[in-house]
Design a protein around this motif. Structure first.
Motif, PDB file in Angstrom:
ATOM      1  N   ALA A   7       0.835  -1.211   0.000  1.00 40.20           N
ATOM      2  CA  ALA A   7       0.000   0.000   0.000  1.00 40.20           C
ATOM      3  C   ALA A   7       0.864   1.252   0.000  1.00 40.20           C
ATOM      4  O   ALA A   7       0.526   2.260  -0.636  1.00 40.20           O
ATOM      5  N   TYR A   8       2.009   1.192   0.713  1.00 41.28           N
ATOM      6  CA  TYR A   8       2.885   2.375   0.784  1.00 41.28           C
ATOM      7  C   TYR A   8       3.501   2.676  -0.575  1.00 41.28           C
ATOM      8  O   TYR A   8       3.550   3.843  -0.989  1.00 41.28           O
ATOM      9  N   LEU A   9       3.996   1.643  -1.263  1.00 39.55           N
ATOM     10  CA  LEU A   9       4.593   1.867  -2.579  1.00 39.55           C
ATOM     11  C   LEU A   9       3.568   2.430  -3.557  1.00 39.55           C
ATOM     12  O   LEU A   9       3.891   3.286  -4.385  1.00 39.55           O
ATOM     13  N   LYS A  10       2.345   1.960  -3.461  1.00 41.42           N
ATOM     14  CA  LYS A  10       1.290   2.512  -4.312  1.00 41.42           C
ATOM     15  C   LYS A  10       1.053   3.983  -3.985  1.00 41.42           C
ATOM     16  O   LYS A  10       0.824   4.803  -4.875  1.00 41.42           O
ATOM     17  N   ALA A  11       1.132   4.307  -2.700  1.00 45.10           N
ATOM     18  CA  ALA A  11       0.884   5.693  -2.274  1.00 45.10           C
ATOM     19  C   ALA A  11       1.954   6.633  -2.799  1.00 45.10           C
ATOM     20  O   ALA A  11       1.647   7.719  -3.314  1.00 45.10           O
ATOM     21  N   ILE A  12       3.236   6.242  -2.679  1.00 42.90           N
ATOM     22  CA  ILE A  12       4.292   7.159  -3.111  1.00 42.90           C
ATOM     23  C   ILE A  12       4.359   7.266  -4.628  1.00 42.90           C
ATOM     24  O   ILE A  12       4.818   8.276  -5.168  1.00 42.90           O
ATOM     25  N   LYS A  13       3.886   6.242  -5.318  1.00 44.99           N
ATOM     26  CA  LYS A  13       3.830   6.347  -6.780  1.00 44.99           C
ATOM     27  C   LYS A  13       2.761   7.331  -7.225  1.00 44.99           C
ATOM     28  O   LYS A  13       2.878   7.953  -8.287  1.00 44.99           O
ATOM     29  N   ALA A  14       1.728   7.460  -6.415  1.00 45.10           N
ATOM     30  CA  ALA A  14       0.638   8.386  -6.747  1.00 45.10           C
ATOM     31  C   ALA A  14       0.912   9.801  -6.260  1.00 45.10           C
ATOM     32  O   ALA A  14       0.266  10.748  -6.716  1.00 45.10           O
ATOM     33  N   ASP A  15       1.860   9.968  -5.344  1.00 44.79           N
ATOM     34  CA  ASP A  15       2.112  11.274  -4.729  1.00 44.79           C
ATOM     35  C   ASP A  15       3.040  12.112  -5.603  1.00 44.79           C
ATOM     36  O   ASP A  15       4.151  11.706  -5.921  1.00 44.79           O
ATOM     37  N   ASP A  16       2.571  13.281  -6.001  1.00 48.09           N
ATOM     38  CA  ASP A  16       3.405  14.194  -6.797  1.00 48.09           C
ATOM     39  C   ASP A  16       3.616  15.524  -6.071  1.00 48.09           C
ATOM     40  O   ASP A  16       3.819  16.566  -6.686  1.00 48.09           O
ATOM     41  N   SER A  17       3.571  15.487  -4.728  1.00 46.83           N
ATOM     42  CA  SER A  17       3.716  16.708  -3.936  1.00 46.83           C
ATOM     43  C   SER A  17       5.095  17.323  -4.086  1.00 46.83           C
ATOM     44  O   SER A  17       5.254  18.544  -4.115  1.00 46.83           O
ATOM     45  N   ILE A  18       6.118  16.475  -4.150  1.00 47.11           N
ATOM     46  CA  ILE A  18       7.502  16.946  -4.250  1.00 47.11           C
ATOM     47  C   ILE A  18       7.880  17.025  -5.720  1.00 47.11           C
ATOM     48  O   ILE A  18       7.704  16.052  -6.469  1.00 47.11           O
ATOM     49  N   PRO A  19       8.412  18.168  -6.177  1.00 47.69           N
ATOM     50  CA  PRO A  19       8.765  18.291  -7.593  1.00 47.69           C
ATOM     51  C   PRO A  19       9.944  17.389  -7.956  1.00 47.69           C
ATOM     52  O   PRO A  19      11.051  17.553  -7.471  1.00 47.69           O
ATOM     53  N   ILE A  20       9.671  16.412  -8.777  1.00 43.25           N
ATOM     54  CA  ILE A  20      10.711  15.527  -9.297  1.00 43.25           C
ATOM     55  C   ILE A  20      10.167  14.929 -10.579  1.00 43.25           C
ATOM     56  O   ILE A  20       8.973  14.613 -10.673  1.00 43.25           O
ATOM     57  N   GLU A  21      11.002  14.848 -11.596  1.00 48.88           N
ATOM     58  CA  GLU A  21      10.519  14.414 -12.899  1.00 48.88           C
ATOM     59  C   GLU A  21      10.045  12.964 -12.872  1.00 48.88           C
ATOM     60  O   GLU A  21      10.600  12.112 -12.173  1.00 48.88           O
ATOM     61  N   LYS A  22       9.019  12.694 -13.665  1.00 51.87           N
ATOM     62  CA  LYS A  22       8.418  11.363 -13.720  1.00 51.87           C
ATOM     63  C   LYS A  22       9.449  10.312 -14.104  1.00 51.87           C
ATOM     64  O   LYS A  22       9.439   9.198 -13.568  1.00 51.87           O
ATOM     65  N   GLU A  23      10.349  10.647 -15.030  1.00 52.25           N
ATOM     66  CA  GLU A  23      11.357   9.687 -15.482  1.00 52.25           C
ATOM     67  C   GLU A  23      12.261   9.242 -14.333  1.00 52.25           C
ATOM     68  O   GLU A  23      12.602   8.059 -14.210  1.00 52.25           O
ATOM     69  N   ALA A  24      12.635  10.196 -13.482  1.00 50.84           N
ATOM     70  CA  ALA A  24      13.488   9.871 -12.337  1.00 50.84           C
ATOM     71  C   ALA A  24      12.731   9.020 -11.325  1.00 50.84           C
ATOM     72  O   ALA A  24      13.291   8.077 -10.751  1.00 50.84           O
ATOM     73  N   LEU A  25      11.468   9.342 -11.102  1.00 50.85           N
ATOM     74  CA  LEU A  25      10.656   8.569 -10.158  1.00 50.85           C
ATOM     75  C   LEU A  25      10.475   7.132 -10.625  1.00 50.85           C
ATOM     76  O   LEU A  25      10.542   6.191  -9.826  1.00 50.85           O
ATOM     77  N   LEU A  26      10.241   6.951 -11.920  1.00 47.94           N
ATOM     78  CA  LEU A  26      10.068   5.602 -12.452  1.00 47.94           C
ATOM     79  C   LEU A  26      11.332   4.777 -12.250  1.00 47.94           C
ATOM     80  O   LEU A  26      11.261   3.589 -11.904  1.00 47.94           O
ATOM     81  N   LEU A  27      12.481   5.398 -12.469  1.00 49.65           N
ATOM     82  CA  LEU A  27      13.751   4.696 -12.257  1.00 49.65           C
ATOM     83  C   LEU A  27      13.909   4.306 -10.792  1.00 49.65           C
ATOM     84  O   LEU A  27      14.322   3.180 -10.480  1.00 49.65           O
ATOM     85  N   TRP A  28      13.595   5.244  -9.894  1.00 48.76           N
ATOM     86  CA  TRP A  28      13.761   4.972  -8.467  1.00 48.76           C
ATOM     87  C   TRP A  28      12.790   3.900  -7.981  1.00 48.76           C
ATOM     88  O   TRP A  28      13.175   2.994  -7.241  1.00 48.76           O
ATOM     89  N   HIS A  29      11.542   3.977  -8.413  1.00 44.55           N
ATOM     90  CA  HIS A  29      10.561   2.983  -7.995  1.00 44.55           C
ATOM     91  C   HIS A  29      10.953   1.584  -8.480  1.00 44.55           C
ATOM     92  O   HIS A  29      10.814   0.595  -7.740  1.00 44.55           O
TER      93      HIS A  29
END
Length: 275
Positions: A7-29
């Motif tokens: 549930a937590y991983l799903k939550a942080i994938k949906a959270d865009d509160s902090i400015p960070i590019e989608k490409e970087a987030l996908l790599l990190w996830h």
């Protein structure tokens, strides 16, 4: 790790509160879902943290100092090429670009000539655009910037002549079956090598350079009139020198900081281009 996301991983994938590019987030996830991260990383971080403090202790003794920058870089690049995951390698390459852009924006918009040109697109190019140069360019940039003026807010349009927007398709990494090690585990393996193969002051400076994140946020915040940028800086107070304790987390948070700052400035650049 189970294929079913928590549930937590799903939550942080949906959270865009902090400015960070989608490409970087996908790599990190994808990197944190690497099964080796949850098996190998705790062992590697425990063993190499102990070894790091032993090396740190001996390097601080009044003994003749030595360094081996070329061997260090070749070893890291060889390991990245053969064993570090594609996602982790892409995050490393992104980090060179994000920090170079941030420092160049800061210099350009405060009337300074020094520019950072560390934008490797492949693992092989990191031999020339090295991690050692990455640290030294940061220190050189601040030495050139000097004291911060009382009033540094700059009226738009801002200068972007040295800015190089990140395009993930530019990062060319040959995929190998042995590339399974995640970002944090790779750093745990590298940190002892850095401590051993850099002179004691070089390594001390490198691990304290993270604390300039707060200074960068303050300076850029004054330029664009956004005092909230300091909230992104986990590493703070550069005048307080620290040792290698908690190095893995401080290193990771430095990476997040540069991604946050890059995303913020890139959005500002795009907005300026459309005006």
């Amino acid at each position: 790790m189970s294929n079913k996301q928590s549930a937590y991983l799903k939550a942080i994938k949906a959270d865009d509160s902090i400015p960070i590019e989608k490409e970087a987030l996908l790599l990190w996830h994808k990197d944190i879902e690497n099964g080796f991260r949850w098996i190998l990383r705790p062992i590697a971080q425990f063993v190499f943290a102990i070894l790091l403090h032993i090396i740190w202790f001996f390097k601080r003794l009044p003994l003749p100092q030595f360094s081996a920058h070329i061997f260090l870089q070749k070893t890291i690049c060889w390991f990245c090429k053969h064993f570090v995951s594609i996602e982790a390698n892409q995050l490393i390459l992104r980090h060179f670009a994000t920090e170079s852009n941030i420092l160049n924006f800061l210099a350009e918009n405060t009337g300074h000539d020094h520019r950072v040109n560390l934008y490797p697109k492949t693992i092989a190019e990191m031999l020339d655009n090295s991690f050692v140069d990455h640290d030294q360019e940061l220190f050189e940039s601040f030495a050139k910037l000097g004291k911060i003026p009382t009033d540094t807010q700059v009226a738009p349009p801002y200068k972007w002549d040295s800015w190089q927007a990140i395009n993930m398709s530019d990062f060319l990494i040959e995929r190998k079956a042995t590339q399974v090690i995640d970002f944090e585990t790779a750093h745990a393996l590298f940190m002892c090598l850095f401590c051993l193969l850099l002179k004691r002051d070089e390594y001390r400076d490198a691990i304290n350079g993270f604390n300039l994140d707060q200074s960068i946020a303050i300076r850029i915040g004054r330029i664009i009139n956004d005092n909230s940028l300091t909230e992104y800086a986990y590493n703070k107070y550069p005048h307080y020198l620290v040792g290698p304790w908690n190095l893995g987390q401080r290193f990771l948070m430095h990476g997040f900081f540069t991604e946050h700052m890059y995303a913020k400035l890139e959005a500002l650049r795009k907005e300026q281009m459309t005006d």
